[in-house]
Enzyme design. Sequence first.
Site, PDB file in Angstrom:
ATOM      1  N   GLU A  98       6.165   4.563   6.222  1.00  0.00           N
ATOM      2  CA  GLU A  98       5.615   3.204   6.432  1.00  0.00           C
ATOM      3  C   GLU A  98       5.404   2.957   7.917  1.00  0.00           C
ATOM      4  O   GLU A  98       6.174   3.446   8.745  1.00  0.00           O
ATOM      5  CB  GLU A  98       6.618   2.166   5.910  1.00  0.00           C
ATOM      6  CG  GLU A  98       6.238   1.494   4.627  1.00  0.00           C
ATOM      7  CD  GLU A  98       5.113   0.470   4.746  1.00  0.00           C
ATOM      8  OE1 GLU A  98       4.198   0.635   5.580  1.00  0.00           O
ATOM      9  OE2 GLU A  98       5.150  -0.493   3.967  1.00  0.00           O
ATOM     10  N   ASP A  99       4.399   2.151   8.243  1.00  0.00           N
ATOM     11  CA  ASP A  99       4.206   1.770   9.642  1.00  0.00           C
ATOM     12  C   ASP A  99       5.254   0.748  10.078  1.00  0.00           C
ATOM     13  O   ASP A  99       5.921   0.903  11.087  1.00  0.00           O
ATOM     14  CB  ASP A  99       2.784   1.228   9.865  1.00  0.00           C
ATOM     15  CG  ASP A  99       2.361   0.183   8.828  1.00  0.00           C
ATOM     16  OD1 ASP A  99       3.164  -0.153   7.931  1.00  0.00           O
ATOM     17  OD2 ASP A  99       1.222  -0.304   8.917  1.00  0.00           O
ATOM     18  N   ASP A 102       8.318  -5.572   7.317  1.00  0.00           N
ATOM     19  CA  ASP A 102       8.262  -6.957   7.777  1.00  0.00           C
ATOM     20  C   ASP A 102       9.082  -7.808   6.795  1.00  0.00           C
ATOM     21  O   ASP A 102      10.300  -7.877   6.898  1.00  0.00           O
ATOM     22  CB  ASP A 102       6.780  -7.350   7.835  1.00  0.00           C
ATOM     23  CG  ASP A 102       6.535  -8.696   8.460  1.00  0.00           C
ATOM     24  OD1 ASP A 102       7.321  -9.118   9.309  1.00  0.00           O
ATOM     25  OD2 ASP A 102       5.545  -9.351   8.092  1.00  0.00           O
ATOM     26  N   PHE A 151       3.479 -10.229  16.086  1.00  0.00           N
ATOM     27  CA  PHE A 151       2.456  -9.494  15.345  1.00  0.00           C
ATOM     28  C   PHE A 151       1.903  -8.422  16.275  1.00  0.00           C
ATOM     29  O   PHE A 151       1.302  -8.732  17.301  1.00  0.00           O
ATOM     30  CB  PHE A 151       1.338 -10.420  14.860  1.00  0.00           C
ATOM     31  CG  PHE A 151       0.401  -9.722  13.931  1.00  0.00           C
ATOM     32  CD1 PHE A 151       0.679  -9.634  12.574  1.00  0.00           C
ATOM     33  CD2 PHE A 151      -0.754  -9.110  14.412  1.00  0.00           C
ATOM     34  CE1 PHE A 151      -0.166  -8.958  11.710  1.00  0.00           C
ATOM     35  CE2 PHE A 151      -1.612  -8.426  13.553  1.00  0.00           C
ATOM     36  CZ  PHE A 151      -1.310  -8.359  12.210  1.00  0.00           C
TER      37      PHE A 151
HETATM   38  P1  5GP Z   1       5.937  -6.453   4.275  1.00  0.00           P
HETATM   39  O1  5GP Z   1       5.578  -6.295   2.823  1.00  0.00           O
HETATM   40  O2  5GP Z   1       7.183  -5.745   4.694  1.00  0.00           O
HETATM   41  O3  5GP Z   1       5.953  -7.904   4.671  1.00  0.00           O
HETATM   42  O4  5GP Z   1       4.704  -5.952   5.093  1.00  0.00           O
HETATM   43  C1  5GP Z   1       4.443  -4.683   5.407  1.00  0.00           C
HETATM   44  C2  5GP Z   1       2.991  -4.557   5.801  1.00  0.00           C
HETATM   45  O5  5GP Z   1       2.485  -5.732   6.466  1.00  0.00           O
HETATM   46  C3  5GP Z   1       2.858  -3.441   6.798  1.00  0.00           C
HETATM   47  O6  5GP Z   1       2.688  -2.199   6.140  1.00  0.00           O
HETATM   48  C4  5GP Z   1       1.654  -3.880   7.609  1.00  0.00           C
HETATM   49  O7  5GP Z   1       0.476  -3.442   6.986  1.00  0.00           O
HETATM   50  C5  5GP Z   1       1.698  -5.398   7.581  1.00  0.00           C
HETATM   51  N1  5GP Z   1       2.338  -5.933   8.803  1.00  0.00           N
HETATM   52  C6  5GP Z   1       3.541  -6.516   8.913  1.00  0.00           C
HETATM   53  N2  5GP Z   1       3.809  -6.869  10.187  1.00  0.00           N
HETATM   54  C7  5GP Z   1       2.745  -6.476  10.913  1.00  0.00           C
HETATM   55  C8  5GP Z   1       2.411  -6.549  12.315  1.00  0.00           C
HETATM   56  O8  5GP Z   1       3.162  -7.024  13.178  1.00  0.00           O
HETATM   57  N3  5GP Z   1       1.211  -6.027  12.672  1.00  0.00           N
HETATM   58  C9  5GP Z   1       0.336  -5.477  11.773  1.00  0.00           C
HETATM   59  N4  5GP Z   1      -0.805  -5.017  12.244  1.00  0.00           N
HETATM   60  N5  5GP Z   1       0.615  -5.394  10.452  1.00  0.00           N
HETATM   61  C10 5GP Z   1       1.803  -5.883  10.036  1.00  0.00           C
END
Ligand code: 5GP
Length: 188
Positions: A98-99, A102, A151
């Site tokens: 995963e990148d 969040d 972000f």
């Molecule tokens: P989660 O489901 O954990 O909230 O979100 C994960 C996904 O949200 C990540 O794989 C990414 O695509 C997007 N995301 C969450 N935070 C960021 C951020 O700070 N920057 C970017 N570009 N994408 C984010």
Amino acid sequence: MMSDIKEILITEEQIQEKVKEMGEQIARDYRDKNPVLVGVLNGAFVFLADLMRHLDIPCTVDFVSWQSYGKDTSSSGVFRIMKDLETNVESKHVLVVEDIIDTGLTLHYLLDTIRSRKPASVRVAALLDKPSRRRIEAKADYLGFQIPDYFVVGYGLDFAQEYRNLPFIAVLKPEIYAGSDTPPDELE
Ligand code: 5GP
């Protein structure tokens, strides 16, 4: 593009050093296990490409793409699979790449789905983690960096599909986010 950047949070050198370290650790842990690396599109493709070049062990790679229903994506927690795995992961060792974690929702539901397919094991490698934003339990077994609630863009991460090609992790100037129809909070 550089003029849109407010601050570099993690430099290219810091990323490369950490990814090498993570790759070497993963290679030690997965020796003789022939893992399937599962990249979560689109954001994880740069990290995955660099990480797997540090794995001096046999491994395969596959990708999934998820999209959440509705506008308020992070609270709905309902995901649709846009691209599923092509690999049958039953009895295999899966490493999800995963990148960024969040709210944790993406990872949580992805892990549920993968576990239902009866792999031998599932672990997670994530480059970034924003623990202060967590809404559901989700944790990386291999983590690059914890970051504050900003972000961020770069190294695969986008804002409105741009900036993925930056080699570092950065925060954009507020006017860039402000000029968009889609504020970062709705881009999860
Ligand atoms: P989660 O489901 O954990 O909230 O979100 C994960 C996904 O949200 C990540 O794989 C990414 O695509 C997007 N995301 C969450 N935070 C960021 C951020 O700070 N920057 C970017 N570009 N994408 C984010």
